[in-house]
Design a protein around this motif. Sequence first.
Motif, PDB file in Angstrom:
ATOM      1  N   THR A  18      92.334  48.255  11.151  1.00  0.00           N
ATOM      2  CA  THR A  18      91.077  48.923  11.486  1.00  0.00           C
ATOM      3  C   THR A  18      90.054  47.894  11.951  1.00  0.00           C
ATOM      4  N   PRO A  19      88.987  48.350  12.628  1.00  0.00           N
ATOM      5  CA  PRO A  19      87.948  47.392  13.049  1.00  0.00           C
ATOM      6  C   PRO A  19      87.372  46.602  11.884  1.00  0.00           C
ATOM      7  N   PHE A  20      87.201  47.229  10.718  1.00  0.00           N
ATOM      8  CA  PHE A  20      86.674  46.511   9.560  1.00  0.00           C
ATOM      9  C   PHE A  20      87.657  45.446   9.087  1.00  0.00           C
ATOM     10  N   GLN A  21      88.957  45.770   9.082  1.00  0.00           N
ATOM     11  CA  GLN A  21      89.968  44.792   8.665  1.00  0.00           C
ATOM     12  C   GLN A  21      90.022  43.615   9.634  1.00  0.00           C
ATOM     13  N   ILE A  22      89.880  43.915  10.940  1.00  0.00           N
ATOM     14  CA  ILE A  22      89.856  42.833  11.929  1.00  0.00           C
ATOM     15  C   ILE A  22      88.648  41.938  11.699  1.00  0.00           C
TER      16      ILE A  22
END
Length: 480
Positions: free
Chosen positions: A370-374
């Motif tokens: 996800t964008p947050f994980q990236i």
Amino acid sequence: MAKTMKEQKSKKQGNYFKDFLQAVWKGDIWVKASLLIMGAGYFARKQIINGLLMLALQVAFIFMMAVYAVPNLSQFGTLGTVQFEQVFDPLTMTSTVNDYDNSFLILLNSIISLFFIFVFLVVYIHNIKNVYKLQVMKREGKHIPTFKEDVRSLFNERFHITLLSLPVVGVVLMNIIPILVLIAIAFTNYDQNHMPPNALFTWVGFSNFKSLFTNSVTVTFGYAFGKVLSWTLVWAVLATFTTFIGGILLAKLINSKLTVFPKMWRTLFIIAIAVPQFVTLLLVRNFFGDSGIVNTICANIGITDLLKNIGLVHPNLTYIPFLTSPGWAKVMIVLINIWVGVPYQMLISTGILMNIPQDQIESARIDGATPFQIFRHITMPYVLFIQGPSLITDFVKNINNFNVIYLLTQDVYVTTDQLLANSNAKEVDLLVTWLFRLTNEYYNYKIASVIGILVFIICAAFTLITFSRMMKGDREEVFQ
């Protein structure tokens, strides 16, 4: 590998004096003569100009010792004994001043003299080692360089020495000597009651350090130091990481494909940087003053009454004490610093974000991140890796962030803590603003010097520990 480098460095330091003793022991008569006449070894090897330079240096040093160093060092133990006296003669209507001692000049000149002596000893040792090296070169039939060749080497293989000469002189004059004077003053009673030239001050040992760490009915520096130090560290952490995180998030937001007119937003924040900081801070101080425009607006729309009802503002007040109450002032200082510091961090973060390896981001997306994980596992580690040294610098800078605290609170904030007031401190003071107030307003140089030493120790210890930990390992391989 790190252990090997430390061993080599330690071995090199140990050989410094060993090589000097070896040169004295194994040197010929000209090397031994250089112990008395520094140019003798060069004259024997036909390096006439080098010999004359060393001889001139030795003569200048002897002259300096006789005329400058000895008269001052002889009074270094007492820092002067003759008090300033001025006698008015009614017959001639003139005042006569005696030949008095100036404690500060004696201290300053003595430290400069000791520094010159140290430098001369280093040159003296190097001279003996160098003439012994010339002896070995002559014995082995090697070419002994001429003066022209030595000068030419300063612009070729030893050009780094030439480039560093002027900066080293600047560091000595602007940093080392003032720091030595600061350290020395911390062991004296130099304050408003002992101000040269009208009065003398003298050595008092560690009594100033004791005063800073003890509390009594009359001395409250220990209490004030604990309060100011704790707020200084809290402020440094909050100021560093709020602007750092805010800068990254703002850069991500402006560079997002969903943001409209990104160039306009970026320009607006750059304009905020272009305005001189002291202008911004003084304007903001007026805006958030007890009679400022922000308080007027809050009173008109009912925010002041709401804050009274929930207990955040004292019922007797008709305004919000943004910069006049300890709790409110500290929160406002941090928030205002975010406004001042985030645009600068945004520019730095923008450049870093543009250089993040895109192959890692694409691989993470393919794997379903996800964008947050990236952001958490790729963006932030990369930014921290690149900007880590800058963060350390920012933390140390915020410990000494004089402008924000002083310009926002000077002539506005009045302490309500009598123990702090007894030590000329305020709840919102950093160590550096407290130090400034002690020297500029109360002339308490002795305690200010102790605080200055402790600030230096705190900053140096933090910098050394964090840099040593950050430089461990080969983390750059992760981002290649």
